[in-house]
Design an enzyme around this catalytic site. Structure first.
Site, PDB file in Angstrom:
ATOM      1  N   HIS A  53       0.833  -1.214   0.000  1.00  0.00           N
ATOM      2  CA  HIS A  53       0.000   0.000   0.000  1.00  0.00           C
ATOM      3  C   HIS A  53       0.861   1.255   0.000  1.00  0.00           C
ATOM      4  O   HIS A  53       1.400   1.669   1.016  1.00  0.00           O
ATOM      5  CB  HIS A  53      -0.932  -0.005   1.220  1.00  0.00           C
ATOM      6  N   PHE A 237     -12.489  -6.346  11.441  1.00  0.00           N
ATOM      7  CA  PHE A 237     -13.101  -5.034  11.663  1.00  0.00           C
ATOM      8  C   PHE A 237     -14.457  -4.973  10.961  1.00  0.00           C
ATOM      9  O   PHE A 237     -14.517  -5.079   9.735  1.00  0.00           O
ATOM     10  CB  PHE A 237     -12.168  -3.940  11.144  1.00  0.00           C
ATOM     11  N   ASP A 239     -16.916  -3.698   9.145  1.00  0.00           N
ATOM     12  CA  ASP A 239     -17.224  -2.542   8.284  1.00  0.00           C
ATOM     13  C   ASP A 239     -18.345  -2.911   7.327  1.00  0.00           C
ATOM     14  O   ASP A 239     -19.153  -3.788   7.619  1.00  0.00           O
ATOM     15  CB  ASP A 239     -15.955  -2.155   7.521  1.00  0.00           C
ATOM     16  N   ASP A 313      -8.339 -10.218   7.766  1.00  0.00           N
ATOM     17  CA  ASP A 313      -9.192  -9.074   7.432  1.00  0.00           C
ATOM     18  C   ASP A 313      -8.541  -8.209   6.357  1.00  0.00           C
ATOM     19  O   ASP A 313      -9.157  -7.876   5.340  1.00  0.00           O
ATOM     20  CB  ASP A 313      -9.450  -8.241   8.686  1.00  0.00           C
ATOM     21  N   TYR A 314      -7.288  -7.831   6.582  1.00  0.00           N
ATOM     22  CA  TYR A 314      -6.571  -7.010   5.586  1.00  0.00           C
ATOM     23  C   TYR A 314      -6.634  -7.669   4.210  1.00  0.00           C
ATOM     24  O   TYR A 314      -6.910  -7.025   3.200  1.00  0.00           O
ATOM     25  CB  TYR A 314      -5.099  -6.866   5.968  1.00  0.00           C
ATOM     26  N   ASP A 318      -8.601  -6.165   0.950  1.00  0.00           N
ATOM     27  CA  ASP A 318      -7.897  -5.893  -0.326  1.00  0.00           C
ATOM     28  C   ASP A 318      -8.537  -6.696  -1.454  1.00  0.00           C
ATOM     29  O   ASP A 318      -8.721  -6.205  -2.564  1.00  0.00           O
ATOM     30  CB  ASP A 318      -6.406  -6.250  -0.206  1.00  0.00           C
TER      31      ASP A 318
HETATM   32  N1  LIG Z   1     -12.588  -4.593   7.588  1.00  0.00           N
HETATM   33  C1  LIG Z   1     -11.823  -3.580   7.139  1.00  0.00           C
HETATM   34  N2  LIG Z   1     -12.414  -2.393   6.865  1.00  0.00           N
HETATM   35  C2  LIG Z   1     -11.617  -1.415   6.390  1.00  0.00           C
HETATM   36  C3  LIG Z   1     -10.252  -1.555   6.192  1.00  0.00           C
HETATM   37  C4  LIG Z   1      -9.799  -0.310   5.678  1.00  0.00           C
HETATM   38  C5  LIG Z   1      -8.422   0.088   5.253  1.00  0.00           C
HETATM   39  N3  LIG Z   1      -7.505  -0.342   6.231  1.00  0.00           N
HETATM   40  C6  LIG Z   1      -6.374  -1.077   5.813  1.00  0.00           C
HETATM   41  C7  LIG Z   1      -6.359  -1.469   4.403  1.00  0.00           C
HETATM   42  C8  LIG Z   1      -5.201  -1.192   3.836  1.00  0.00           C
HETATM   43  C9  LIG Z   1      -4.326  -0.530   4.781  1.00  0.00           C
HETATM   44  O1  LIG Z   1      -3.339  -1.422   5.136  1.00  0.00           O
HETATM   45  C10 LIG Z   1      -5.195  -0.207   5.968  1.00  0.00           C
HETATM   46  O2  LIG Z   1      -4.630  -0.581   7.185  1.00  0.00           O
HETATM   47  C11 LIG Z   1     -10.893   0.531   5.600  1.00  0.00           C
HETATM   48  N4  LIG Z   1     -11.958  -0.163   6.030  1.00  0.00           N
HETATM   49  C12 LIG Z   1     -13.366   0.203   6.013  1.00  0.00           C
HETATM   50  O3  LIG Z   1     -13.846  -0.120   4.701  1.00  0.00           O
HETATM   51  C13 LIG Z   1     -14.826   0.841   4.305  1.00  0.00           C
HETATM   52  C14 LIG Z   1     -14.252   1.619   3.144  1.00  0.00           C
HETATM   53  O4  LIG Z   1     -14.237   0.755   2.013  1.00  0.00           O
HETATM   54  P1  LIG Z   1     -14.194   1.433   0.543  1.00  0.00           P
HETATM   55  O5  LIG Z   1     -15.477   2.263   0.437  1.00  0.00           O
HETATM   56  O6  LIG Z   1     -14.117   0.254  -0.409  1.00  0.00           O
HETATM   57  O7  LIG Z   1     -12.948   2.298   0.516  1.00  0.00           O
HETATM   58  C15 LIG Z   1     -15.040   1.747   5.518  1.00  0.00           C
HETATM   59  O8  LIG Z   1     -16.007   1.181   6.372  1.00  0.00           O
HETATM   60  C16 LIG Z   1     -13.670   1.668   6.192  1.00  0.00           C
HETATM   61  O9  LIG Z   1     -13.748   1.980   7.575  1.00  0.00           O
HETATM   62  C17 LIG Z   1      -9.653  -2.812   6.495  1.00  0.00           C
HETATM   63  O10 LIG Z   1      -8.447  -3.058   6.360  1.00  0.00           O
HETATM   64  N5  LIG Z   1     -10.492  -3.782   6.956  1.00  0.00           N
END
Ligand SMILES: Nc1nc2c(c(CN[C@H]3C=C[C@H](O)[C@@H]3O)cn2[C@@H]2O[C@H](COP(=O)(O)O)[C@@H](O)[C@H]2O)c(=O)[nH]1
Length: 340
Positions: A53, A237, A239, A313-314, A318
């Site tokens: 990233h 997480f 989301d 999760d990551y 992705d």
């Molecule tokens: N479960 C989970 N949810 C995550 C992340 C991330 C980014 N974090 C990591 C990723 C790469 C970097 O290494 C960061 O560390 C964002 N979100 C959530 O997604 C939503 C945004 O989505 P879109 O509209 O498509 O951009 C929003 O709720 C946002 O809060 C994650 O990793 N896991």
């Protein structure tokens, strides 16, 4: 009064009583098998956070930790009404959307000499300054920009009052415990209190507090202040992307009624029964996938690399980004809130 159930306890409780969302055992196994093929690759290793990233900090210093804190404080609700009409941020020749548009805007501000990662700045930044920093290249602004301004001011003031303006001081108070850091963040910063009710019980998902701990672990490369002894206790997480990708991969199933609501693009409120079932079952689903993957690694006789729910999760997040087109038929649930 007792605190809410932990995210893991909450997820197990919700999954046990869920009516419109269910976890598919066969789907769980097939996702575990998909991940097994990646288990020794860069995507499922802590180093992937930086290697994969380009917008994430390269350093592992205080400034990098401050970057993580301000981005995870604003890490919520990027979805747009119409996917072809959304907030976009151009940065160094690339165009970013969603969560990445937030990171691109933070990096753009820093390049412009705006100290957006300094609490002494964002504690008193004006709404106009925040609108300028997170400006979109399209006529669609970043969602909830007023809320983002309020949260920046609130969080910056608390960080100055309680932690001398440095999130690294907050990390150091956790004595290398991920759980202690998560609870210290939730107790100190109101916008991280992702807590609701389900079937008469107070439950928590703490989505932004957990990803903040995870990203702090990642940016510090699991070393020094980031060497959390209990990092594996952090769950995925909850989301709006993970449910979508788990449903796409067949690990999560929706009732006919719920799927029709999702396909109509209906809004859900934070704490609605079906919204809680989607988030809770997704979290529990990833816990089951992790257990299954660890079993498969064991059976394969491979040495058990550090595989935890954060790395799963990551990877899945992705994966959702990279398979946006294939997932068009599977809707994500639309909630406007500051918690995820
Ligand atoms: N479960 C989970 N949810 C995550 C992340 C991330 C980014 N974090 C990591 C990723 C790469 C970097 O290494 C960061 O560390 C964002 N979100 C959530 O997604 C939503 C945004 O989505 P879109 O509209 O498509 O951009 C929003 O709720 C946002 O809060 C994650 O990793 N896991």
């Amino acid at each position: 009064m007792d605190g809410p159930l932990s995210p893991r306890e909450s997820a197990e409780f919700v999954a046990g009583k869920s009516r419109d969302v269910s976890i598919d055992g066969g789907g769980v196994r097939s996702v575990a098998e998909l991940l097994l093929a990646k288990a020794s690759g860069p995507e499922l290793s802590p180093g992937g956070w930086k290697a994969l990233h380009e917008l994430n900090p390269r350093a592992a210093d205080e400034a990098a930790v401050s970057w993580v804190f301000v981005t995870d404080t604003l890490n919520f609700s990027f979805w747009s009404e119409h996917d072809e009409h959304k907030c976009l941020v151009g940065y160094k020749g690339k165009t970013y959307s969603g969560y990445w548009s937030l990171c691109a805007a933070v990096n753009r501000a820093l390049d412009e000499g705006i100290p957006i990662t300094s609490a002494s700045y964002y504690a008193t930044a004006t709404l106009d300054q925040v609108k300028h920093i997170f400006r979109s290249d399209t006529d669609v602004p970043m969602p909830l920009i007023e809320e983002r301004h309020r949260i920046l001011n609130e969080t910056g003031k608390i960080l100055l009052e309680k932690f001398q303006g440095s999130f690294l001081n907050c990390v150091r108070k956790s004595e290398k415990s991920a759980q202690k850091l998560m609870h210290l963040v939730v107790e100190s910063f109101p916008s991280y209190r992702d807590v609701t009710q389900f079937e008469g019980k107070r439950i928590s998902f703490y989505k932004r507090a957990q990803i903040l701990v995870a990203d702090t672990w990642s940016v510090l490369e699991g070393k020094g202040d980031g060497c959390f002894t209990d990092i594996s206790s952090i769950t995925m997480f909850a989301d709006y992307r993970l449910p979508q990708v788990l449903a796409h991969l067949g690990a999560l199933k929706y009732s006919k009624e719920l799927l029709e609501k999702l396909l109509r693009g209906e809004m859900f409120s934070y704490g609605d029964r079906q919204e809680v079932e989607i988030r809770g079952c997704s979290l529990w689903c990833v816990e089951l996938i992790r257990d299954c993957l660890l079993e498969l690694i064991e059976k394969k006789g491979e040495k058990n690399r550090e595989i935890n729910s954060i790395l799963l999760d990551y990877y899945l997040w992705d994966y959702a980004r990279d398979h946006r087109e294939d997932m068009k038929g599977i809707p994500f649930h639309r909630t406007r809130c500051i918690y995820y």
